[in-house]
Design a protein around this motif. Structure first.
Motif: not given
Lengths: 93, 93
Positions: A28, A37-38, A41-42, A45, B50-55
């Motif tokens: 990132h 930071s996400y 969490m990511m 998944e 990824v799309q769950k966290y960022v648009n």
């Protein structure tokens, strides 16, 4: 230097062992540092996705995080078990 | 060379632009070449995570695949939209 070069160089020693290995990097590049930071969490998944395709032993996962002012890099190294490498008897050619 | 070094060097030019960027690499180091790849399928699901966290705008995704005898590398480059970068007014000090 291409990414492929990076992996060739950095994994040269492991090549002799002929293990199957999956590496996932999430890098990132941030405009500013202060945002939360996400990636942690990511990470969970992403591993769940991988586990749909390959049988992953939790003990075979190495997680590494590197960061500096502008980058945060999550690295997941997964050593795949040999018993799922089922060699294809019918070769390609 | 560490991974962080790799990203520092290869992204130096983009640093001046101060964009937010997410890069996902999946590197599969294989013991043998003949087996089918599951990376293309995995790619779709990784993007869903990824799309769950960022648009993510579909047009902002660049996909690159590199491979040689022993490696297959899937690279997803995602340029994140600026409107979700909500700068935090309350700085860290």
């Amino acid at each position: 230097m291409s990414l492929l070069d990076y992996f060739r160089v950095s994994r040269r020693n492991s090549a002799a062992i002929a293990k199957e290995r999956l590496q996932i990097l999430v890098a990132h590049e941030r405009a500013e540092r202060s945002k939360p930071s996400y990636l942690p969490m990511m990470q969970k998944e992403l591993l769940e996705v991988v586990q749909k395709y390959v049988n992953v032993d939790q003990n075979a996962i190495t997680i590494n995080v590197e960061q500096d002012d502008r980058h945060e890099i999550l690295e997941l190294n997964i050593l795949l078990p040999e018993d799922q490498l089922q060699p294809r008897k019918a070769g390609r050619g």
